[in-house]
Scaffold this motif. Structure first.
Motif, PDB file in Angstrom:
ATOM      1  N   ARG A  90       0.817  -1.205   0.000  1.00 27.74           N
ATOM      2  CA  ARG A  90       0.000   0.000   0.000  1.00 27.74           C
ATOM      3  C   ARG A  90       0.857   1.264   0.000  1.00 27.74           C
ATOM      4  O   ARG A  90       1.916   1.308   0.643  1.00 27.74           O
ATOM      5  N   GLU A 101      -2.030   6.425   2.013  1.00 29.47           N
ATOM      6  CA  GLU A 101      -3.319   5.844   2.359  1.00 29.47           C
ATOM      7  C   GLU A 101      -3.593   5.943   3.853  1.00 29.47           C
ATOM      8  O   GLU A 101      -2.681   6.034   4.670  1.00 29.47           O
ATOM      9  N   LYS A 157      -4.204   4.059   6.879  1.00 29.07           N
ATOM     10  CA  LYS A 157      -3.955   2.672   7.266  1.00 29.07           C
ATOM     11  C   LYS A 157      -4.967   2.169   8.290  1.00 29.07           C
ATOM     12  O   LYS A 157      -4.881   1.037   8.733  1.00 29.07           O
TER      13      LYS A 157
END
Length: 965
Positions: free
Chosen positions: A712, A716, A718
């Motif tokens: 990822r 982002e 998390k």
């Protein structure tokens, strides 16, 4: 005649009364005469009881008492209510240390010096007569030979023990002298400047709710701080501490209480309410004492956040900690506090906000200090901070807080994120093909690179000051990022500060993570055993390349050129190796035979043909491209259930599917559960499912979701599942599935509800989804042309804020514009009916309340989605159903309005409607068996299940089983 005064007359009567004369003489006259003699000059009783101490009388205006070596005690003006006589005497160090026997005060003070302290100054004694002194300034010159100054402390003798006294050490370069200056709040019987020694270093660690201990950590830790407890608004304690330890461990357990809620929000409002209200404060203290006693913990760790930047709660926090310490010490329990990083004001001054370090240091047993957060200034600021800390808090209580996680910051330091060591290395090892071709043939040269390392010339540069590895990369947010990689070397540097200042030890965040540099355990073990912060002799991090598991000789840079020799599928892996393990990323390249040219036949003159009546029809492009098969149509209609197949009796579960006359099972395949590291795929949990379906002739539909953390991107969120940063990594996983299960998995759904932020890890975006669909389609079709590829189903949300969600129809139009129909065999949709019958018109109640006023919440929403992509593709309803529950989960309250009979009727009618459209190829009903005991009774999934607890059929299952197929 004049009357005698009353008292004399009374005395005369007493003396002249019969039988009273001897009594009065013995009890009155003689004591009175003795008192007059004692009070009369030249020697009075006052003088006898308060002998002259040979000091200096100080009045309310203040004053200073001096000693010959320059030591001075100053009492400020207006701190006394009356006069006081103060004497200051000194005993040379050598003479004091020689007085180790006897019962006098000096001998007792000598014998009471702890072994970790060594007197370096004279022994200074204070004597006072009169007013009590509770405020004074003491100045003592630092004697020659007292170095190192960073480990000097001032201690006061109270007649029973030596107590740490907060002080400051100043150095006047012009005069080449140093002084210890203390603002005293009590006047000891004696003081001395002490050189400190290490008492051994303690290692403690917080235990988050998602981590567990292993045997190695139990051997190294002195203290464990389980997390999970939170402050409540009324002073109560919520949550449960993490239980990931064994009772036979050698460390003590001191759970940590925080005012940070489950969403990561610092609740300074709750803390403020508790601290300022006496009743709430006392309730909170009582709750802590009860928690510690009931569970037989060694004490409590207070980790209240949001106090470093505001001094408004300074007195309240001090009062709370003082009262808490008194209550727990009465039960022989420990009190620990973790304070946030202060703000540096000058070289020797720091703003500590609401933390009164000197006051807190007097009452707590353990004082944990957050270090400087900025790696670029850490080395310069930390010595200043620790000097300030050890001047205010006994170093025997101080623990430096460090983290094993690395720092990823936007250029300029505007925003920082903590990342595990191995996750950072995964960023560095991302592999890509340079100038990729659609097809590769033997003899071609393929170029590979690790682009993030290539930007740094392949070097993971070590910052000599911090010991951290530093590199720069450009994230998917198109911004420059600087990574400071925390490793064993940099942790050893931080431990070196603990050693230099003789602190109690170190408190380590994330120490128990399995994603740390493995050498850190070695550093910690050596530190505990030898009290030396030793940098490990580890091999440098190096680049390595391999193809199908075979190392490429001489390839040790950030890029590699490979000349193709033979046809086949090749996995090219780039790794960073540090002698203990490696972190890798890979790409897959398919090499095929170069097509043999077909001889061109001799041209034959064309035979004249009749002129067509109209223009010839234009052939439609297949959309397959290259060697990838074109999308295909599914014949018939697929009846299926969304089912949970992991850890259940699969024979019984498939029996229920078959018993209903259905022949498809859809399962979710969380990518993160099967590929823990790039290329390291464990199919163990999937193989039994595939085998069970294949052996019974049940068709299997896999929905692949949830990227592993290593895949990822750093931008982002998390806190939610999300998408990969590199579509190629996803393609590798999809190819691995298709190769392994060729012919046994009939359909793959590429992601799920990609129009939701909670499924993508950040703002949903067509631009992020389409690369996944394209690469998945290509890789699946190359490995298993017969498998269907279905686009990820969009979920109905009814709004677009482009942060949390995008309306499904709007997102579908974006996919259409991006050409998604060329990369799928069918279009996934979610047809959720909420509390609306499947036959209802989605536009019949526009503006109504609840889930009836927007077309998103109607089963027939698929009609709008079909129009949005313009038709020409079959729709697959990959989830659709109705919930019936007497006690619905929050957000699903409408389920209480749907009886089980209604649920059964809606389900049957929905299948009839779907099949009648002609363009819906299949319907995977949500759901078969997500019910108790698989999920809790409060879980929203249970209300949709057609099987009740323990597999008992509900009315909806029986109705679907009886439905004509």
């Amino acid at each position: 005649m004049n009357e005698k005064p009353g008292i004399l007359k009374s005395l005369e009567q007493v003396l002249e009364g019969p039988g009273r004369r001897h009594l009065v003489v013995d009890l009155v006259i003689i004591p009175l005469l003795l008192l007059l003699v004692l009070l009369a000059p030249p020697i009075s009783l006052w003088s006898r009881l308060n002998p002259d101490i040979g000091g200096q009388t100080i009045t309310a205006q203040g004053g200073t008492v001096f000693e010959g070596d320059g030591t001075q005690l100053t009492i400020p003006p207006d701190t006394l209510k009356g006069d006081v006589q103060v004497a200051l005497h000194s005993t040379p160090q050598i003479d004091f240390l020689a007085q180790s026997t006897g019962d006098d005060e000096t001998s007792r003070a000598n014998r009471a010096i702890p072994p970790y302290l060594r007197l370096t100054s004279p022994y200074y004694q204070f004597q006072t007569r009169g007013q009590e002194v509770n405020q004074a300034v003491l100045v003592i010159p630092v004697p020659t030979g007292a170095e190192p100054w960073d480990t000097l402390d001032l201690y006061g003798w109270d007649g029973q023990s030596w107590r740490f006294v907060p002080s400051n050490l100043t150095y006047q370069e012009a005069y080449q002298d140093a002084q210890v200056i203390a603002d005293l709040t009590w006047l000891p019987q004696a003081v001395g400047v002490m050189q400190t020694r290490s008492r051994g270093f303690a290692v403690s660690a917080w235990l988050p709710t998602d981590e567990y201990m292993d045997q190695l950590s139990g051997d190294i830790l002195v203290e464990m701080n389980p997390q999970g407890l939170t402050l409540q608004g009324d002073g109560a304690i919520g949550g449960q501490p993490q239980r990931g330890w064994t009772t036979d461990s050698r460390f003590i357990v001191v759970p940590s209480i925080s005012n940070v809620d489950a969403e990561g929000v610092v609740r300074i409002d709750l803390l403020n309410n508790v601290l300022i209200d006496e009743e709430s404060r006392n309730r909170h203290i009582a709750a802590i004492v009860d928690l510690v006693q009931t569970n037989m913990y060694a004490g409590i760790d207070i980790r209240y956040r949001g106090l470093a930047q505001d001094a408004g709660l300074r007195e309240d926090l001090t009062r709370f900690m003082t009262d808490l310490a008194a209550a727990l010490h009465q039960e022989y329990k420990l009190v620990s506090i973790t304070v946030e990083t202060p703000t540096q004001v000058s070289a020797d001054m720091w703003d500590t906000g609401s933390y009164d370090w000197a006051a807190l240091g007097q009452v707590v047993d353990i004082f944990k200090l957050e270090g400087v957060q900025n790696p670029a200034t850490y080395n310069a600021q930390m010595p200043d901070l620790l000097r300030y800390a050890t001047r205010n808090v006994s170093r025997t209580k101080l623990q430096l807080v460090v983290s094993t996680y690395s720092i990823d910051e936007l250029a300029g330091g505007q925003e920082t994120t903590l990342r595990p060591y191995k996750d950072v290395l995964h960023i560095a090892t991302q592999v890509e093909v340079l100038e990729p071709q659609e097809t590769y043939y033997p003899g071609d040269t393929v170029r590979f690179a690790m682009p993030y390392l290539a930007a740094s010339d392949g070097q993971l540069a070590m910052d000599e000051q911090t010991g951290m590895i530093k590199f720069v990369y450009e994230g998917e947010d198109n911004a420059a990022h600087v990574v400071w990689l925390e490793n064993a070397n940099s942790i050893a540097k931080k431990l070196g500060l603990v050693e230099r200042f003789n602190l109690r030890g170190v408190a380590v965040r994330n120490l128990l993570s399995d994603k740390n540099d493995s050498h850190i355990w070695t550093v910690m073990s050596v530190f505990r055993e030898t009290m030396v912060a030793k940098v490990p002799e580890a091999a440098p991090i190096q680049v390595a390349w391999d193809i199908n598991g075979n190392q490429v000789p001489g390839a040790d840079g950030p890029s590699m050129n490979w000349k193709v020799e033979e046809t086949g599928n090749y996995t090219v892996t780039g790794s960073l190796v540090n002698g203990v393990g490696k972190v890798s990323s890979n790409v897959t390249v398919q090499v095929v035979e170069k097509p043999t040219p077909t001889p061109t036949p001799t041209p034959i003159p064309p035979t004249p043909t009749p002129k067509p009546a109209g223009p010839a029809p234009t052939a439609k492009p297949s959309g397959g491209g290259g060697t990838v098969p074109a999308p295909k149509t599914f014949p018939g209609f697929a009846y299926g259930f969304c089912a949970h197949m992991y850890g259940v009796d699969m024979g019984a579960t498939i029996g229920k599917v078959k018993g209903a006359g259905f022949n498809w099972v859809k399962i979710q395949v969380p990518w993160k559960d099967f590929e823990g590291a790039p290329g390291q795929i464990n199919f163990g949990g999937l193989d039994p499912v595939v085998d069970a379906c294949a052996s019974t002739g049940t068709k299997l539909f896999m929905s692949v979701v949830k990227a592993p953390m290593w895949a990822r991107p750093n931008f982002e969120d998390k806190g939610h599942d999300g998408m990969p940063g590199d579509a190629a990594a996803f393609g590798n996983f999809m190819a691995a599935l298709a190769v392994r299960y060729k012919g046994r998995v009939q359909a793959y759904e590429v992601w799920n509800e990609q129009n939701l932020g909670t499924e993508t890890g950040k703002k949903p975006s067509v631009d992020r989804y389409m690369p996944l669909l394209k690469v998945a389609y290509s890789r699946i079709k190359a490995a298993d042309p017969g498998a269907l590829v279905i686009s990820g189903a969009l979920t109905p949300v009814g709004y677009s804020d482009y942060v949390n969600a995008i309306d499904d129809v709007e997102f579908m139009k974006g996919m259409k514009n991006a050409g998604f129909k060329n990369y799928c065999d069918g279009v996934g949709v979610h047809a959720s009916g909420f509390d609306n019958p499947p036959w209802d018109n989605p536009y019949g109640k526009i503006g109504a309340s609840g889930f009836q006023g927007h077309p998103s919440f109607y089963f027939k929403r698929y009609e709008d989605l079909y129009k949005a992509f313009g038709g020409g593709k079959q729709i697959w309803i990959t989830e659709g159903g109705w919930s019936s529950a007497s006690n619905p989960a929050p957000g699903y309250e409408y389920a209480a309005n749907i009886t089980e009979a209604m649920q059964a009727n809606y389900a049957v009618e929905a299948f009839k409607i779907a099949k009648s459209t002609g363009y819906i190829a299949g319907f995977m009903y949500w759901n078969l068996n997500y019910c108790v005991p698989l999920v809790g009774p409060g879980d929203e999934k249970a209300g949709f299940a057609v099987l009740g607890p323990n597999g008992s059929p509900r009315a909806s299952y029986n109705a679907l089983a009886a439905m004509p197929k």
